[in-house]
Enzyme design. Sequence first.
Site, PDB file in Angstrom:
ATOM      1  N   HIS A  14      29.636  14.840 -11.156  1.00  0.00           N
ATOM      2  CA  HIS A  14      29.229  15.545 -11.783  1.00  0.00           C
ATOM      3  C   HIS A  14      28.654  16.755 -11.983  1.00  0.00           C
ATOM      4  O   HIS A  14      29.157  17.526 -12.669  1.00  0.00           O
ATOM      5  CB  HIS A  14      28.067  14.851 -13.454  1.00  0.00           C
ATOM      6  CG  HIS A  14      26.703  14.960 -12.384  1.00  0.00           C
ATOM      7  ND1 HIS A  14      25.842  14.047 -11.628  1.00  0.00           N
ATOM      8  CD2 HIS A  14      25.798  15.528 -12.861  1.00  0.00           C
ATOM      9  CE1 HIS A  14      24.985  14.620 -11.164  1.00  0.00           C
ATOM     10  NE2 HIS A  14      24.717  15.541 -11.799  1.00  0.00           N
ATOM     11  N   TYR A  74      11.885  15.624 -13.640  1.00  0.00           N
ATOM     12  CA  TYR A  74      12.920  14.138 -14.115  1.00  0.00           C
ATOM     13  C   TYR A  74      11.767  13.042 -13.467  1.00  0.00           C
ATOM     14  O   TYR A  74      11.187  11.908 -14.878  1.00  0.00           O
ATOM     15  CB  TYR A  74      13.534  13.967 -14.629  1.00  0.00           C
ATOM     16  CG  TYR A  74      14.157  13.013 -12.903  1.00  0.00           C
ATOM     17  CD1 TYR A  74      14.329  11.797 -12.319  1.00  0.00           C
ATOM     18  CD2 TYR A  74      14.841  13.832 -11.830  1.00  0.00           C
ATOM     19  CE1 TYR A  74      14.213  11.207 -10.648  1.00  0.00           C
ATOM     20  CE2 TYR A  74      15.165  13.341 -10.463  1.00  0.00           C
ATOM     21  CZ  TYR A  74      15.590  12.354  -9.815  1.00  0.00           C
ATOM     22  OH  TYR A  74      15.705  11.538  -8.455  1.00  0.00           O
ATOM     23  N   ARG A  77       1.159  21.542  -7.829  1.00  0.00           N
ATOM     24  CA  ARG A  77       0.020  21.274  -6.569  1.00  0.00           C
ATOM     25  C   ARG A  77       1.103  22.276  -5.893  1.00  0.00           C
ATOM     26  O   ARG A  77       0.762  22.772  -5.163  1.00  0.00           O
ATOM     27  CB  ARG A  77      -0.342  20.255  -7.129  1.00  0.00           C
ATOM     28  CG  ARG A  77      -1.440  19.841  -5.730  1.00  0.00           C
ATOM     29  CD  ARG A  77      -2.070  18.800  -5.412  1.00  0.00           C
ATOM     30  NE  ARG A  77      -3.270  19.197  -3.750  1.00  0.00           N
ATOM     31  CZ  ARG A  77      -4.180  19.271  -4.285  1.00  0.00           C
ATOM     32  NH1 ARG A  77      -4.790  20.529  -5.001  1.00  0.00           N
ATOM     33  NH2 ARG A  77      -5.160  19.954  -2.501  1.00  0.00           N
ATOM     34  N   ASN A 104       1.053  14.035  -0.904  1.00  0.00           N
ATOM     35  CA  ASN A 104       1.501  14.305  -2.247  1.00  0.00           C
ATOM     36  C   ASN A 104       3.038  14.346  -1.971  1.00  0.00           C
ATOM     37  O   ASN A 104       3.220  13.189  -3.497  1.00  0.00           O
ATOM     38  CB  ASN A 104       0.861  16.065  -2.642  1.00  0.00           C
ATOM     39  CG  ASN A 104       0.884  15.376  -3.983  1.00  0.00           C
ATOM     40  OD1 ASN A 104       1.304  14.911  -4.779  1.00  0.00           O
ATOM     41  ND2 ASN A 104       1.480  16.704  -4.448  1.00  0.00           N
TER      42      ASN A 104
END
Length: 563
Positions: A134, A214, A232, A259
């Site tokens: 795509h 998303y 962050r 994280n």
Amino acid sequence: MSDSSETPQKTLKMDHKVFNDPIHGTVELHPLLIKIIDTPQFQRLRNIKQLGGAYFVYPGASHNRFEHSIGVGHLAGQLVEALRTRQPKLYIDDRDVLCVKIAGLCHDLGHGPFSHLYDQMFITKVQPKTEWKHEDNSVKMFDHLVESNDLELEMKNKYGLTDDDLNFIKKLIEGLKDPTKVQWSEIGRTEDKFFLFEIVANKTNGIDVDKFDYFARDCYHLGMKNNFDHLRFIQFARVIKVEKDGLNHICSRDKEVGNLYDMFYTRNCLHRRAYQHRVNKIIEYMIAEAFLKANKHIKIEGSGGKEFTLSTARGDMEAYTKLTDHVFEQILELDEAKVPNSSSVEQAEAKKLAEAKEILERIISRDHYRFLGEIKAIQVPTLEKICDWKKELDQARQNVCPVDHELEPILNPFTEKTAKACRTLSDAISQTLLQEFPKETQPGKPTEETYRRWERELAAAVPKGGDGGVTLTAEDFVVLVTTFDYGMKDKDPIKNVYFYNKINCDIAFTIPKDQVSKLLPECFSEQLIRVYSKKKKTDDQSLKAAKNHLLKWCEQKGLPKPQ
């Protein structure tokens, strides 16, 4: 700054429009982005579901590519503006910022009906060997959008963009897979601006604003928790020149490594619980199957009045602009009785259309193909994994506690015996496996012929005692292989992430996984083989027989019992 330099900025801000977004709150967009949004090519994204067939499983997953694209454009602007403010010596100018925002906004223009279903499940059946994706159409659709809405002159005259900038935007959408092969003079920016290519479509390690949006948006609509804090990441993002390749990369603080693992773990959870949910995948398979059968009956007018089908419309942007999720209803409304059937070929096409409608009607009435079970594919260690083992063994040999030091197991558990065992194993790897091990050991994606063979084998796997009067054929089974990973196939994506520390924020380095936590995954990819029956949900006898066939097939293949 003088009044004369401030006035245009204030006037420009007055032209901005403000959106209220459920994920990012107040979103302020540049007037050129508004011009792009107010085109048929961008408005088309209102009618393309973000999560394809997941809406049939998760009632909240009704969001579309439209709002996601606006979110990515907003976050792209946030990240590039943060870098500009924090590091003036990067010389990020207004054109750079505007181009990055446009690329974020337009990165998904090329999606077809039901998003990834179109390119990954439908087009691959029409043309199994095609490499079309795509993103190719996102670039073509961007060109079409600019040309058909006469935006090029306005972009250049009013906002100061150049031909180089337009090329730059398209390259930002595509992403740079291998920067060593890039002709920098052809992509609109010099080599020192490489870090800008890591904002929208980061091919280095997959950490980009597309995922930031998303993850947050999909979790919100699916009713799931998002463990990753993208704000962050933006706060700690810093551009540093990396010694290894001489390029400027976006780096993160060393303390943020946990994280980032959370980010990829969130991605994995979303795939397991939603994107590749066992019911979602079979519904998407059924939609793709219906699209394939109805392909020639969908007529879409494109450039020059020429007609295109559901699959060929991707080659003409005028026709592609008209192709959205509405094709689902369009197929249901077609009347197979009106299809010419004077020849055997025409009769076969009329039959296919009737079958396509029946498949979609089964989805609507919740009579989808029934799940029989799934088997975890056998994992084979890759050459890279074995090399990592050797590195760990060699490191263990170096870490052995010196003879004249007191052994403290908590601080250093390695003894001479440990070192000797590590040396023996390391030497064995060097002498045998590294010389003979095949380059590619992980199972790739099965071919269509492999799927068909497995379905024939399932039909032939008659259990002891027979089927109880039921006859099953290969056409009664569907086999799907689902891959779960952290975004870089079987590799640890954090290996390609660069960090800096508080003491010296201008030196980039990587952090080995074992220095982060011993509780992180050892394997970053796995495959599941899922088997379904096409029998209707009311046919209990056939479904029971199909499950027994699956058990027999697993036994014949030496596979564990399906779950």
